[in-house]
Scaffold this active site. Structure first.
Site, PDB file in Angstrom:
ATOM      1  N   TRP A  44       0.842  -1.199   0.000  1.00  0.00           N
ATOM      2  CA  TRP A  44       0.000   0.000   0.000  1.00  0.00           C
ATOM      3  C   TRP A  44       0.878   1.250   0.000  1.00  0.00           C
ATOM      4  O   TRP A  44       0.535   2.257  -0.616  1.00  0.00           O
ATOM      5  CB  TRP A  44      -0.899  -0.006   1.242  1.00  0.00           C
ATOM      6  CG  TRP A  44      -1.761   1.222   1.366  1.00  0.00           C
ATOM      7  CD1 TRP A  44      -3.018   1.399   0.879  1.00  0.00           C
ATOM      8  CD2 TRP A  44      -1.421   2.460   2.010  1.00  0.00           C
ATOM      9  NE1 TRP A  44      -3.479   2.647   1.178  1.00  0.00           N
ATOM     10  CE2 TRP A  44      -2.511   3.332   1.875  1.00  0.00           C
ATOM     11  CE3 TRP A  44      -0.289   2.911   2.692  1.00  0.00           C
ATOM     12  CZ2 TRP A  44      -2.524   4.622   2.392  1.00  0.00           C
ATOM     13  CZ3 TRP A  44      -0.299   4.203   3.205  1.00  0.00           C
ATOM     14  CH2 TRP A  44      -1.409   5.045   3.048  1.00  0.00           C
ATOM     15  N   HIS A  45       2.016   1.185   0.690  1.00  0.00           N
ATOM     16  CA  HIS A  45       2.877   2.356   0.792  1.00  0.00           C
ATOM     17  C   HIS A  45       3.546   2.713  -0.530  1.00  0.00           C
ATOM     18  O   HIS A  45       3.973   3.848  -0.716  1.00  0.00           O
ATOM     19  CB  HIS A  45       3.946   2.156   1.867  1.00  0.00           C
ATOM     20  CG  HIS A  45       3.396   2.308   3.250  1.00  0.00           C
ATOM     21  ND1 HIS A  45       2.721   1.311   3.892  1.00  0.00           N
ATOM     22  CD2 HIS A  45       3.411   3.363   4.099  1.00  0.00           C
ATOM     23  CE1 HIS A  45       2.348   1.733   5.088  1.00  0.00           C
ATOM     24  NE2 HIS A  45       2.745   2.979   5.235  1.00  0.00           N
ATOM     25  N   GLY A  46       3.665   1.746  -1.404  1.00  0.00           N
ATOM     26  CA  GLY A  46       4.256   2.086  -2.695  1.00  0.00           C
ATOM     27  C   GLY A  46       4.632   0.857  -3.487  1.00  0.00           C
ATOM     28  O   GLY A  46       4.774  -0.241  -2.942  1.00  0.00           O
ATOM     29  N   PHE A  63       2.244   7.968  -1.333  1.00  0.00           N
ATOM     30  CA  PHE A  63       1.652   6.657  -1.065  1.00  0.00           C
ATOM     31  C   PHE A  63       0.198   6.591  -1.510  1.00  0.00           C
ATOM     32  O   PHE A  63      -0.383   7.530  -1.908  1.00  0.00           O
ATOM     33  CB  PHE A  63       1.759   6.315   0.422  1.00  0.00           C
ATOM     34  CG  PHE A  63       3.179   6.281   0.915  1.00  0.00           C
ATOM     35  CD1 PHE A  63       4.211   5.934   0.061  1.00  0.00           C
ATOM     36  CD2 PHE A  63       3.494   6.624   2.208  1.00  0.00           C
ATOM     37  CE1 PHE A  63       5.518   5.918   0.501  1.00  0.00           C
ATOM     38  CE2 PHE A  63       4.802   6.613   2.662  1.00  0.00           C
ATOM     39  CZ  PHE A  63       5.802   6.263   1.807  1.00  0.00           C
TER      40      PHE A  63
END
Lengths: 467, 345
Positions: free
Chosen positions: A323-325, A467
């Site tokens: 999810w963060h990247g 993000f």
């Protein structure tokens, strides 16, 4: 538009003044929706359409879920909405990553591949508003909340500018009921909001942004610096990411509060915790609780035995990392935290003394902080080689370089921690509440005048914007 | 509620004003060093030179003084020009000099520069140095210039917003904390490491020839001139034609010019415009001189009258003279300033 930009202050002053000048709840909501579109459009107006698609899909799904009655049809609508949301997110955020990774893999196996991939711009805040929108659909499907009738209400829930681009990820059940009634100025905790906004601003613009250039130089070339500097840089990143993200959240909560709306708490002094499970209950609370409620628990949570719990933890944290990247370091960071939580679950609770003394608490705090720090090394490191080099230099396995950071940066880290402790104990709350309005106004003006000289001279975007 | 907003604004303004008292001058290119030196010796000088590197590297006050002496005028001059100084920054600097009320100062020789609101130090719009000159008075003047330029409305709005931000940053001391702290700790230094020491200032009276710099950072400019000699000659050849072009002064910022003259007059000083040898024509300055808007003008940007200033022998690069060129220019300035100084004495 960023909260620490000059134009945001002009924008917010206008949004605030007109919002409270309007008399009806409907007109206020329409105004805030217009402001939210302008806020998002200031970054890139073309992506307003993308957000509108996401809003339309979930609004239509919500309405459809109230009209269809069969389980199959309801499930079909839910799947349609999830596929659409995840499809948009997957395309804009992960397409390039997967294609590049597949290309690399094929190349390593000796296959000829084309270098051409689509260069896709990542729309700001897409992970936040997509998750927020999806939570609404799932809650309606679960009959946890009623579907929203007003399109404006739903659009405002998704697009509300204070939390639009970097959270907190607000739940429909918390926000939509607030839209039903007209906000009253007398209910606004003005002092608390103003202080929170200033605190967030200081964290972001005066602390995080001033640290950034120093630690960037170490992360770029860790082997040029000695071991102490590699430790200092990592500790500084510990401070930077917290101040950057929690600072943004504070400003978001405060800005929403000044408009009469309450947003979810996103950080609860995470760096004071002495175990990793607790850390996740205090760090980016709106995301961790989202994963808990919409993924971990539906997967069975901890109710299906130890191995299944470990599996569930891994799945959740791999996805949390992703999810963060779209990058391998985020996946590795997720896996690292999944492992920490699995170890904590298997061993930590069983061996925890009933009443731990302060030495034990301190030792646990040190161990947790060290684990989180190394997690940040994986998260922030610039590629596997440099991350490993930094780790080896820190442990003395590699000699490191001759460059070094001044030791007074450690004082920066210590003072940030001290502020953390003081803020946790709310030592400022009482004097702030006790003074008269006039005194508060003067002191508040003075505080801004003493804050602005400490702004970083360079521009550093919010870390969580990507993000 | 309005009352509380006013109180907060008062708290903000008064604290910012107090903080602004301890914000040091920018150190770039010795700006602060020259200002501080002049502040300490303000009553010792009759003539001050203000402008960009073309004056900083092109006018040696000791030779100017010798030239004046030859004409029977005893006077001391100082070079307060700084690399990268723009028209508005020069204006700010003149006002700051005037604020010091120097007892003997009779002439301020100012490099002719356009009131260009969009030329910034090293192209870095939000540098400390650009912020520093954005006092309310200079900002109003810059805004006036912004709206006198023919450009689309969006450009006008963007430029105005930029100047308003710079002024707000100046008034609120934005990002000056570390500089204040370093200054209070006695660790202030030139970020570009080009500051002049007090000894250098006392000895050279603010002049420093480009030939004397050992850093070699300006060498590429020199090499560019040597590599493109034909191009440079063509530029020089075009100067007379450029100077002969008709000029429309209807949108010129006469208010800024008038305020500058009034500021100088308030301490009994005269403003003299200097056109140093360059590589392009300055028709606007010549027109202002012709119409009398410039009371006194010293024009050396004329290849017909001063051909040697435009030869490689006296040039460091396209824009600057070398030591030999600076010596000759300074000598001429001394001779040309003498009648004015005789009158003011």
């Amino acid at each position: 538009m960023l909260f620490n930009e000059a134009r945001f202050f002009v924008f917010f002053a206008l949004a605030f003044a007109v919002h409270w000048a309007l008399r009806t709840n409907g007109s206020r909501k329409a105004w805030l929706l217009l402001c939210s579109c302008a806020f998002y459009g200031a970054w890139d107006w073309r992506f307003l359409g993308l957000m509108a698609v996401s809003i339309l899909i979930d609004y239509a799904t919500g309405r459809a879920l109230t009209t269809v009655s069969t389980t199959g049809a309801r499930r079909a609508w839910l799947v349609l909405s999830l596929c659409a949301n995840l499809g948009i997110l997957g395309f804009f955020k992960y397409y390039g990553f997967f294609v590049d990774s597949a290309t690399e893999l094929l190349k390593s196996l000796g296959f000829e591949t084309s270098e051409r991939t689509l260069q896709i711009v990542l729309p700001v805040g897409i992970s936040f508003f997509t998750f927020q929108s999806m939570s609404y659909t799932i809650d309606v499907y679960r009959r946890g909340i009623e579907a929203v009738k007003s399109f404006t209400d739903f659009a405002l829930f998704v697009a509300f500018f204070p939390q639009l681009v970097a959270g907190p990820i607000v739940r429909a059940v918390d926000f939509i009921p607030q839209l039903a009634t007209k906000r009253l100025w007398r209910d606004v905790e003005v002092r608390a909001c103003l202080v929170l906004f200033l605190a967030g601003f200081i964290k972001k613009a005066c602390i995080a942004d001033n640290i950034a250039p120093t630690l960037d130089s170490v992360f770029k070339d860790p082997s040029a610096f000695d071991a102490a500097s590699n430790w200092i840089a990592l500790a500084l990143y510990h401070v930077q990411i917290y101040c950057d993200f929690s600072g943004y959240s504070d400003m978001a909560i405060a800005a929403a509060g000044l408009l009469g709306y309450k947003l979810t708490l996103n950080f609860n002094f995470p760096y004071l915790t002495s175990n990793i499970a607790e850390w996740w209950r205090r760090w980016h609370i709106s995301l961790s609780s989202w994963f808990r409620d919409y993924l971990y628990i539906p997967l069975g949570g901890n109710r299906r035995g130890s191995w299944r719990t470990f599996f569930n933890l891994y799945v959740v944290f791999l996805l949390c990392g992703l999810w963060h990247g779209a990058n391998w370091n985020f996946l590795a960071w997720g896996a690292f935290h999944g492992t920490l939580l699995a170890v904590h679950r298997a061993w930590g609770d069983r061996h925890a003394p009933q009443q731990a003394g302060s030495a034990v608490v301190l030792a646990k705090w040190c161990a947790t902080t060290l684990a989180v720090l190394w997690g940040w090394l994986i998260f922030r490191g610039e590629g596997a080689t440099k991350t490993l080099a930094m780790f080896e230099i820190q442990l003395g396995l590699e000699p490191g370089g001759t460059n070094h950071l001044d030791l007074w940066w450690v004082a920066f880290f210590a003072s940030a921690l001290l502020v953390h402790v003081l803020a946790n104990r709310a030592v400022l709350r009482e004097p702030i509440e006790r003074v008269s309005n006039a005194t508060f106004a003067v002191v508040y003006g003075c505080a801004w005048a003493l804050t602005l000289p400490w702004l970083a001279s360079g521009y550093t975007p919010f870390i969580y914007f990507q993000f | 509620m309005c009352g509380y907003v006013v109180l907060a604004a008062l708290g903000f303004a008064s604290t910012s004003w107090l903080v602004s008292r301890v914000v040091p001058w920018p150190e770039d290119y010795g700006l602060r060093a020259k200002y501080d030196y002049f502040k300490q010796h303000k009553d010792e000088y009759d003539v001050a030179f203000v402008g960009s590197s073309r004056l900083f590297r092109g006018v040696d006050p000791r030779i100017v003084d010798a030239g004046l002496r030859e004409q029977g005028v005893e006077a001391r001059s100082i070079n307060l020009a700084i690399g990268g100084m723009t028209g508005f920054e020069s204006d700010f600097f003149v006002r700051e000099i005037v604020r010091l009320e120097p007892a003997r100062l009779k002439v301020i020789v100012l490099e002719d520069q356009p009131w260009d609101p969009n030329s910034y130090f090293l192209g870095n719009t939000f540098s400390s140095r650009n912020v520093f000159w954005h006092t309310p008075a200079e900002t109003v003047s810059a805004l006036r210039s912004v709206w006198s330029v023919d450009a689309p409305l969006t450009d006008h709005v963007e430029w105005s917003w930029t100047h308003a931000r710079l002024c707000a940053m100046k008034l609120a001391n934005v990002a000056q904390g570390p500089r204040i702290a370093l200054d209070l700790l006695g660790k202030s230094r030139d970020p570009l490491r080009r500051a002049l020491s007090t000894e250098q200032l006392a000895e050279g009276a603010g002049f420093q020839a480009l030939d004397d710099l050992i850093s070699g950072e300006f060498n590429p400019w020199r090499e560019k001139l040597l590599a493109n000699q034909e191009g440079f000659r063509a530029m020089v050849a075009a100067i007379p034609e450029q100077n002969a072009r008709p000029v429309d002064l209807s949108r010129y910022n006469f208010k800024a010019l008038g305020a500058q003259h009034a500021a100088a007059a308030s301490i009994g000083a005269e403003l003299v415009r200097l056109l140093p040898p360059g590589s392009t024509g300055q028709p606007e300055a010549l027109e202002l001189a012709r119409t009398g808007a410039y009371a006194h003008t010293l024009d050396y940007n004329d290849p017909a009258r001063f051909p040697r200033f435009f030869e490689l022998e006296w040039r460091f690069d396209e824009h600057h003279l070398n030591r030999a060129g600076a010596q000759e220019l300074s000598r001429l300035i001394g001779i040309d300033l003498a009648p004015l100084l005789k009158r003011t004495h």
